[in-house]
Design a protein around this motif. Structure first.
Motif, PDB file in Angstrom:
ATOM      1  N   SER A   1       8.406   1.647   5.150  1.00 21.93           N
ATOM      2  CA  SER A   1       9.430   2.319   4.298  1.00 21.93           C
ATOM      3  C   SER A   1       8.981   3.615   4.137  1.00 21.93           C
ATOM      4  CB  SER A   1       9.814   1.712   3.193  1.00 21.93           C
ATOM      5  OG  SER A   1       8.450   1.304   2.240  1.00 21.93           O
ATOM      6  N   MET A   2       9.776   4.679   3.700  1.00 22.68           N
ATOM      7  CA  MET A   2       9.457   5.960   3.366  1.00 22.68           C
ATOM      8  C   MET A   2      10.696   6.455   2.597  1.00 22.68           C
ATOM      9  SD  MET A   2      10.241   8.514   6.704  1.00 22.68           S
ATOM     10  CE  MET A   2       9.085   7.650   7.551  1.00 22.68           C
ATOM     11  N   THR A   3      10.262   7.399   1.534  1.00 28.10           N
ATOM     12  CA  THR A   3      11.244   7.995   0.607  1.00 28.10           C
ATOM     13  C   THR A   3      11.282   9.420   0.810  1.00 28.10           C
ATOM     14  OG1 THR A   3      10.559   6.383  -1.021  1.00 28.10           O
ATOM     15  CG2 THR A   3      11.754   8.576  -1.754  1.00 28.10           C
ATOM     16  N   LEU A   4      12.562   9.801   1.188  1.00 22.83           N
ATOM     17  CA  LEU A   4      13.068  11.359   1.531  1.00 22.83           C
ATOM     18  C   LEU A   4      13.654  11.913   0.303  1.00 22.83           C
ATOM     19  CD1 LEU A   4      14.236  10.612   5.100  1.00 22.83           C
ATOM     20  CD2 LEU A   4      11.945  10.994   4.430  1.00 22.83           C
ATOM     21  N   THR A   5      13.331  13.006   0.037  1.00 20.49           N
ATOM     22  CA  THR A   5      13.741  13.981  -1.061  1.00 20.49           C
ATOM     23  C   THR A   5      14.706  15.063  -0.314  1.00 20.49           C
ATOM     24  OG1 THR A   5      11.928  14.984  -1.506  1.00 20.49           O
ATOM     25  CG2 THR A   5      12.498  13.086  -2.863  1.00 20.49           C
ATOM     26  N   LEU A   6      15.637  14.959   0.086  1.00 20.13           N
ATOM     27  CA  LEU A   6      16.647  15.719   0.904  1.00 20.13           C
ATOM     28  C   LEU A   6      17.339  16.832  -0.179  1.00 20.13           C
ATOM     29  CD1 LEU A   6      18.430  13.402   2.990  1.00 20.13           C
ATOM     30  CD2 LEU A   6      16.516  14.850   3.973  1.00 20.13           C
ATOM     31  N   GLY A   7      17.123  16.777  -1.454  1.00 20.05           N
ATOM     32  CA  GLY A   7      17.932  17.962  -2.253  1.00 20.05           C
ATOM     33  C   GLY A   7      17.291  18.879  -2.240  1.00 20.05           C
ATOM     34  N   PRO A   8      15.954  18.907  -2.684  1.00 14.73           N
ATOM     35  CA  PRO A   8      15.047  20.042  -2.792  1.00 14.73           C
ATOM     36  C   PRO A   8      14.732  20.781  -1.278  1.00 14.73           C
ATOM     37  CG  PRO A   8      13.988  18.377  -4.105  1.00 14.73           C
ATOM     38  CD  PRO A   8      15.270  17.811  -3.423  1.00 14.73           C
ATOM     39  N   TRP A   9      14.656  19.921  -0.406  1.00 15.45           N
ATOM     40  CA  TRP A   9      14.347  20.527   1.049  1.00 15.45           C
ATOM     41  C   TRP A   9      15.618  21.207   1.589  1.00 15.45           C
ATOM     42  CZ3 TRP A   9      12.360  14.991   3.491  1.00 15.45           C
ATOM     43  CH2 TRP A   9      11.169  14.520   2.972  1.00 15.45           C
ATOM     44  N   LEU A  10      16.864  20.925   1.412  1.00 15.34           N
ATOM     45  CA  LEU A  10      17.960  21.537   1.781  1.00 15.34           C
ATOM     46  C   LEU A  10      18.459  22.234   0.966  1.00 15.34           C
ATOM     47  CD1 LEU A  10      19.325  18.662   4.195  1.00 15.34           C
ATOM     48  CD2 LEU A  10      17.602  20.323   4.880  1.00 15.34           C
TER      49      LEU A  10
ATOM     50  N   LEU B   1       3.711  -0.942   4.257  1.00 12.68           N
ATOM     51  CA  LEU B   1       3.121   0.259   3.988  1.00 12.68           C
ATOM     52  C   LEU B   1       4.256   1.243   3.717  1.00 12.68           C
ATOM     53  CD1 LEU B   1       0.902   2.475   4.194  1.00 12.68           C
ATOM     54  CD2 LEU B   1       1.606   2.632   6.922  1.00 12.68           C
ATOM     55  N   HIS B   2       4.104   1.724   2.714  1.00 14.48           N
ATOM     56  CA  HIS B   2       5.109   2.865   2.050  1.00 14.48           C
ATOM     57  C   HIS B   2       4.465   4.104   2.035  1.00 14.48           C
ATOM     58  CE1 HIS B   2       8.784   4.178  -0.230  1.00 14.48           C
ATOM     59  NE2 HIS B   2       8.044   4.826  -0.874  1.00 14.48           N
ATOM     60  N   VAL B   3       5.355   5.096   2.592  1.00 17.40           N
ATOM     61  CA  VAL B   3       4.689   6.539   2.642  1.00 17.40           C
ATOM     62  C   VAL B   3       5.700   7.462   1.893  1.00 17.40           C
ATOM     63  CG1 VAL B   3       4.326   8.244   4.250  1.00 17.40           C
ATOM     64  CG2 VAL B   3       3.753   5.913   4.721  1.00 17.40           C
ATOM     65  N   GLU B   4       5.040   8.501   1.156  1.00 19.61           N
ATOM     66  CA  GLU B   4       6.092   9.313   0.533  1.00 19.61           C
ATOM     67  C   GLU B   4       5.459  10.712   0.700  1.00 19.61           C
ATOM     68  OE1 GLU B   4       4.740   8.532  -3.893  1.00 19.61           O
ATOM     69  OE2 GLU B   4       6.873   7.946  -3.402  1.00 19.61           O
ATOM     70  N   GLY B   5       5.972  11.735   0.394  1.00 14.55           N
ATOM     71  CA  GLY B   5       5.405  13.121   0.455  1.00 14.55           C
ATOM     72  C   GLY B   5       6.436  14.065   1.161  1.00 14.55           C
TER      73      GLY B   5
ATOM     74  N   LEU C   1       0.918  -1.200  -0.019  1.00 13.53           N
ATOM     75  CA  LEU C   1       0.004   0.005   0.082  1.00 13.53           C
ATOM     76  C   LEU C   1       1.116   1.237   0.079  1.00 13.53           C
ATOM     77  CD1 LEU C   1      -2.798   1.590   0.101  1.00 13.53           C
ATOM     78  CD2 LEU C   1      -2.547   1.197   2.806  1.00 13.53           C
ATOM     79  N   VAL C   2       0.759   2.264  -1.042  1.00 15.40           N
ATOM     80  CA  VAL C   2       1.358   3.232  -1.010  1.00 15.40           C
ATOM     81  C   VAL C   2       0.672   4.533  -0.527  1.00 15.40           C
ATOM     82  CG1 VAL C   2       2.665   4.817  -2.383  1.00 15.40           C
ATOM     83  CG2 VAL C   2       2.739   2.490  -3.117  1.00 15.40           C
ATOM     84  N   ALA C   3       0.842   5.117   0.627  1.00 16.13           N
ATOM     85  CA  ALA C   3       0.217   6.348   1.234  1.00 16.13           C
ATOM     86  C   ALA C   3       0.961   7.608   1.083  1.00 16.13           C
ATOM     87  CB  ALA C   3      -0.079   5.860   2.579  1.00 16.13           C
ATOM     88  N   ASN C   4       0.363   8.718   1.117  1.00 12.70           N
ATOM     89  CA  ASN C   4       0.776   9.904   0.877  1.00 12.70           C
ATOM     90  C   ASN C   4       0.840  10.893   2.152  1.00 12.70           C
ATOM     91  OD1 ASN C   4       1.227  10.107  -2.133  1.00 12.70           O
ATOM     92  ND2 ASN C   4      -0.890   9.723  -2.042  1.00 12.70           N
TER      93      ASN C   4
END
Length: 825
Positions: A341-350, A314-318, A285-288
Motif C-alpha cells: 500500500s502507498m499514500t499519495l497526496t495529490l493536492g500539494p503535488w498538482l 509494507l506501507h510506503v509514503e513520501g 512496516l512503514v517505510a519512507n
C-alpha cells in the motif's frame, strides 16, 4: 311549561332570496352585465351563536361568561409566550441569527472580511496566498457538485458514485505504475495508514471482530516505523487503534554505512527476530520514499524482501512517490511499486485545493476491507473522489506529468548551484532525481573552533552546534522573507541540526515557483553568506573586548543571531536598582540607534531575552570592534552621569532654597536695625522718611545650578551685568573617536592604506601649516639667521589654537614625527 316559539331559521327566507336571485340573474343576462358575485361563504357556527340557540337563558349566560374567561386566559398566555420569545431572542440568540436572516451579499462580505481583515497587521510577515488556477476551480466545483448530487435518488446516486470511484482508481493505478489496487480517499493523510493497520489486525486475528482486544493478549501485534518518520506518527496510530505504545517499535537509521537518514535494514531484521521469539506478532512496516526531514528514500527493495520473509505488510509514503509518474524513475523509488500500500497526496503535488489524499492498497477480502473501514456501503462517502475525478480529467496525463517534472527540475537547478557555493553543505542522497534539497550554512571548522575555544579542529562541541543552528535559522528566515515564492522552510535533523529545506513538489504548484525564483534565491544566499562569515569571525573579538572594558559585561546567548549581547553595569561597584538600570539601558539603546551606522541594536527577542541587555545584530562589513565597544561604554557613562545629575538636582535646589530663606531672614533683621524703630511706625515712619530718606542697597541671592552654590546679587547691581558662572564640564566621549568623513558610517574599519590617511589627515594638515609659517618667517628674515647643524634639532613652534579650542604643538624633529602623530591621534 309552555315552550317559546321556534326561532325563524334560514330555511323560511329561502324562497324569497331564490326568487330575487333568479330575477337579478335574468336582468344581468339581458343587459350583458358582469357575472354576479359569488354568494358569501357560510360562516362556521361559533360558540356565541350556539349559545343564542340554547333554550335556557341561564345556561346561555353562563356559557358566554365562560367563553370570555377562556379568551382572557388565552390572551394572557399568548402575551406571556410572546414576551418570553422576545426576551429569549434578545439575550440568548447570537446577533447574526436574530430576525429573519441575512442576505447573501452581507454573508459573503463577512467571509471576505474574515479572510483579508488582518492583512495590514501581517504586512511585515511573509504572507503566502495559494495560487488557485483553473484546475483548482475544478476541484472547488467538485465539492459543490458533490453536495448537489447527494440529493439524487438512491439508484441513480449508486450508479454515479460507482462510476466515479472506479474511474479515479483506475487512472491513479495507471499513472503511478500499480496494478490491481483499490483506493481509499480520506481527508487526513494519516487516515489511510490507520485503516491499513486495522486491516492487518483483522486479517491476522480472526476473532478480533467478536472478541476485540482480548485476542491481542496471546500475541501482541508489532508495528515498525523509522526514526526519521514524521513526528507523532506512531503515537497517533496507537491512539486510533487503541493499542499501547509498546506495540510501536522505532527502527534507527544507519550509523556506519549508507545514509544516516535511511532505515537500518540489518538492525530491523534483528528486531523482528527478537519480537517473534518473544511471542509477538510483526504485522506492519512503514517505510519512507523521501523522509520528512532530509528527503532520503529507504531501501524499499530489501525491506520488501524482509516483509515477505516474515509475512508483514509494507506501507510506503513520501513525496518521492510522485516521480513514479515520470518517464525516468530511479531504482530506489521504482521498488515502491511492489509494496502492499502507498499514500499519495495529490493536492500539494498538482496544486489542487481541498483534494483528499489517496491510499492505494492491495485487494484483500471485501469483508475485511469493509470491517477495516477501507470501503463503505454509503454512496455519499464515495463522492469524496469527485473533486479529484474532475481535476484529473481537466489536467490530463501531460498536465500531471508536466507539473511533477517542473518541480524536479527546480530542485535539480538549485542543487547544481549549491555545489559551487562556499560554506554551504548539501544533505541529499546519491540519486540525481531527488525532488527535495536540504542545505545548511557550515563555516570552516578552524574559524568555528577559534570562536568557541575548542582544542581540536575536527570536533564540534555542543555550543558550536547551537551557534550554527542559530545562524542557519536566521538564514532560513531571511530567504523565506526575501523570496516567498520559493517556499523554503526550516527543518530540524537529529544529526545535522537546523537546515533549510526546498521541496518544490509540496510548494511549487501552490505558490507558482519558477526558475527565476530559484535564481533569486541563490542571489540572496550569496548575499547573506558573507554576512554570516563576517559575524562569526568577530564574535570572539567582541567578547574579549567587552570583557576588557570597565563598566560592561558580556552575556552569553547562543540563541541570538548576531555579533553578541552586552550589558552596561555602571561605574558604581554596588549593584544599582533594576528600574534605574532599565532607564539607562533604554536610553543607551535610543542613543545607539540614533548613530549613523549599519548596525542593528535592540533589547533582544520578545520572548526569552535577557533583561537590561543590548543585542547587536548581524554586521554587513568589516567592523572596528574596539571603537564600537568604547562607544557603548562612553555613551552609557554619559547617560548614567546625566541621570545622576538629575537625581541630585532636586536635593541641591532644596538645600539652596532653605539657605536662601535663612539669609533673607537675616538680611531683613539687619535692615530693621539699620532703619531704626521709629521708621517702623506707620505715620511717623512716613514723615521721617520724607524728611530724611534712608538709602539702602538692594540685596538678593542667586543660585548657580552648575556650581551648586548660593551667591549675592550685589555684583550684578554694581556692574549691571549678569555673571556667566562656571563653565560646565564637557560631555564624556570615546577616547578613540576619530575623524569621520561626510557620508561614511560609524564603526567602519578602514583599509591599511586609507587608514593612515584618514586618521592622520588632521595632524598632517597642521604640520603643513606650521612648516609653511616657518618657511615664510625664514624667508622674510633673509640671511641673518645662522645655519643649522646637520642632524640637529630644528625650530620649535608654538602652534596656534584651532577652531575647537584645542592646542596643537608640532615638533620639528623628522625622526620622531610618526610617534608624535600616534600620540596626537
Amino acid at each position: 311549561m309552555k315552550l317559546p316559539p321556534p326561532l325563524p331559521g334560514p330555511s323560511s327566507d329561502l324562497p324569497t332570496w331564490s326568487r330575487l336571485g333568479r330575477r337579478r340573474k335574468r336582468s344581468e343576462e339581458k343587459d350583458g352585465s358582469l357575472e354576479p358575485p359569488p354568494p358569501p361563504p357560510e360562516e362556521p357556527p361559533t360558540m356565541e351563536r350556539s349559545l343564542e340557540k340554547m333554550v335556557d337563558p341561564t345556561l346561555a349566560e353562563m356559557g358566554k361568561n365562560l367563553n370570555e374567561a377562556m379568551k382572557m386566559l388565552e390572551d394572557n398566555q399568548r402575551k406571556a409566550e410572546e414576551d418570553n420569545e422576545k426576551r429569549y431572542s434578545r439575550k440568548d440568540i447570537p446577533g447574526p441569527l436574530q430576525g429573519g436572516g441575512q442576505d447573501m451579499v452581507s454573508i459573503l462580505q463577512l467571509v471576505q472580511n474574515l479572510m483579508h481583515g488582518d492583512e495590514e497587521e501581517e504586512s511585515l510577515q511573509s504572507f503566502r496566498l495559494q495560487n488557485v488556477g483553473e484546475q483548482g476551480h475544478m476541484a472547488l466545483l467538485g465539492h459543490s457538485l458533490a453536495a448537489y448530487i447527494s440529493v439524487l435518488d438512491r439508484e441513480r446516486l449508486r450508479k454515479l458514485t460507482t462510476r466515479i470511484l472506479s474511474d479515479t482508481t483506475l487512472w491513479l493505478c495507471r499513472l503511478f505504475r500499480l496494478e490491481n489496487r483499490s483506493a481509499y480517499f480520506h481527508e487526513d493523510d494519516r487516515e489511510g495508514l490507520w485503516k491499513v493497520c486495522r486491516l492487518m489486525i483483522h486479517s491476522h486475528y480472526e476473532d478480533y471482530s467478536t472478541e476485540g482486544f482480548n485476542v491481542l493478549y496471546s500475541k501482541q501485534p508489532m508495528i515498525y516505523i523509522s526514526s526519521a518518520a514524521r513526528e507523532g506518527l506512531g503515537q497517533s496510530l496507537c491512539n486510533q487503534l487503541g493499542l499501547p505504545l509498546s506495540c510501536m517499535c522505532r527502527v534507527p537509521c544507519n550509523t556506519m554505512f549508507g545514509s544516516r537518514h535511511q532505515m537500518d535494514v540489518a538492525f530491523l531484521d534483528r528486531l523482528i527476530k527478537e519480537d517473534a521469539e518473544s511471542g509477538k506478532l510483526p504485522i506492519l512496516l512503514v517505510a519512507n520514499a523521501s523522509t520528512p526531514g532530509a528527503g532520503h528514500t529507504d531501501k524499499l527493495g530489501r525491506l520488501k524482501e524482509l516483509c515477505e520473509q516474515y509475512g508483514m505488510w509494507l506501507h510506503v509514503e513520501g513525496v518521492n512517490l510522485a516521480t513514479l509518474a515520470l518517464g525516468y524513475v530511479s531504482s530506489s523509488v521504482l521498488a515502491a511499486t511492489k509494496c502492499d500500500s502507498m499514500t499519495l497526496t495529490l493536492g500539494p503535488w498538482l496544486g489542487l485545493p481541498a483534494v483528499p489524499a489517496v491510499t492505494l492498497y492491495r485487494h484483500e477480502d471485501p469483508s475485511l476491507s469493509l470491517a477495516a473501514g477501507l470501503t463503505s456501503s454509503q454512496a455519499v462517502e464515495k463522492l469524496r473522489a469527485l473533486p479529484l475525478w474532475l481535476s484529473l480529467q481537466y489536467l490530463g496525463h501531460d498536465g500531471i506529468v508536466e507539473r511533477i517534472r517542473h518541480a524536479s527540475q527546480l530542485s535539480q537547478r538549485l542543487l547544481e548551484n549549491l555545489k559551487n557555493q562556499d560554506f554551504i553543505k548539501t544533505l541529499v542522497e546519491d540519486e540525481p532525481s531527488s525532488p527535495v534539497v536540504v542545505f545548511r550554512f557550515c563555516p570552516e571548522l578552524t574559524h568555528l573552533d577559534k570562536m568557541l575555544h575548542t582544542s581540536e579542529g575536527s570536533v564540534i562541541t555542543g555550543s558550536a552546534r547551537d551557534v550554527c543552528d542559530t545562524f542557519n535559522q536566521w538564514l532560513g528566515e531571511q530567504l523565506a522573507q526575501l523570496v516567498p515564492a520559493s517556499g523554503v522552510d526550516l527543518v530540524e535533523l537529529e544529526d545535522e541540526g537546523t537546515c533549510v529545506r526546498f521541496s518544490p513538489l509540496m510548494t511549487s504548484a501552490v505558490l507558482g515557483t519558477e526558475v527565476q525564483d530559484v535564481d533569486q534565491l541563490m542571489d540572496c544566499l550569496k548575499m547573506k553568506v558573507p554576512v554570516l562569515i563576517c559575524t562569526l569571525q568577530l564574535r570572539d573579538e567582541f567578547e574579549q573586548e567587552v570583557k576588557r572594558t570597565v563598566g560592561l559585561s558580556y552575556v552569553e546567548d547562543v540563541s541570538w543571531p548576531g555579533l553578541g549581547v552586552v550589558r552596561y553595569e555602571g561605574q558604581n561597584k554596588d549593584k544599582q536598582e533594576e528600574k534605574e538600570m532599565e532607564k539607562i539601558t533604554s536610553g543607551l539603546l535610543r542613543k545607539l540607534n540614533e548613530l549613523e551606522s549599519d548596525l542593528f541594536f535592540s533589547l533582544g527577542p520578545e520572548f526569552g531575552g535577557k533583561k537590561n541587555c543590548i543585542y547587536i545584530g548581524m554586521i554587513m562589513e568589516d567592523l572596528d570592534v574596539c571603537e564600537l565597544v568604547e562607544t557603548i561604554a562612553a555613551t552609557g557613562r554619559e547617560i548614567e552621569e546625566n541621570s545622576r545629575l538629575l537625581e541630585n538636582m532636586t536635593e541641591i535646589v532644596r538645600k539652596g532654597i532653605q539657605e536662601a530663606q535663612v539669609q533673607l531672614q537675616k538680611a531683613n533683621e539687619e535692615r530693621l536695625l539699620e532703619e531704626g524703630l521709629l521708621r517702623q511706625i506707620p505715620v511717623v515712619g512716613s514723615v521721617l522718611n520724607w524728611f530724611s530718606p534712608f538709602h539702602a542697597s538692594p540685596k538678593g541671592r542667586t543660585f548657580d545650578l552648575t556650581a551648586g552654590s548660593l551667591e549675592s546679587t550685589e555684583p550684578t547691581y554694581v556692574s549691571k551685568v549678569q555673571g556667566t558662572g562656571v563653565t560646565p564640564p564637557p560631555t564624556p566621549t570615546s577616547a578613540r573617536a576619530k575623524q569621520r568623513f561626510p557620508g561614511r558610517k560609524l564603526f567602519k574599519r578602514s583599509v591599511r592604506g586609507s587608514d593612515g590617511f584618514s586618521e592622520t589627515s588632521s595632524v598632517s594638515h597642521t604640520d603643513d601649516l606650521v612648516r609653511g609659517e616657518t618657511q615664510l618667517g625664514a624667508s622674510s628674515a633673509g640671511q641673518g639667521h645662522p645655519e643649522l647643524p646637520e642632524g640637529g634639532v630644528h625650530l620649535t613652534e608654538e602652534a596656534a589654537e584651532d577652531s575647537t579650542g584645542e592646542m596643537v604643538q608640532t615638533l620639528g624633529n623628522t625622526d620622531t614625527n610618526s610617534e608624535e602623530q600616534e600620540s596626537l591621534r
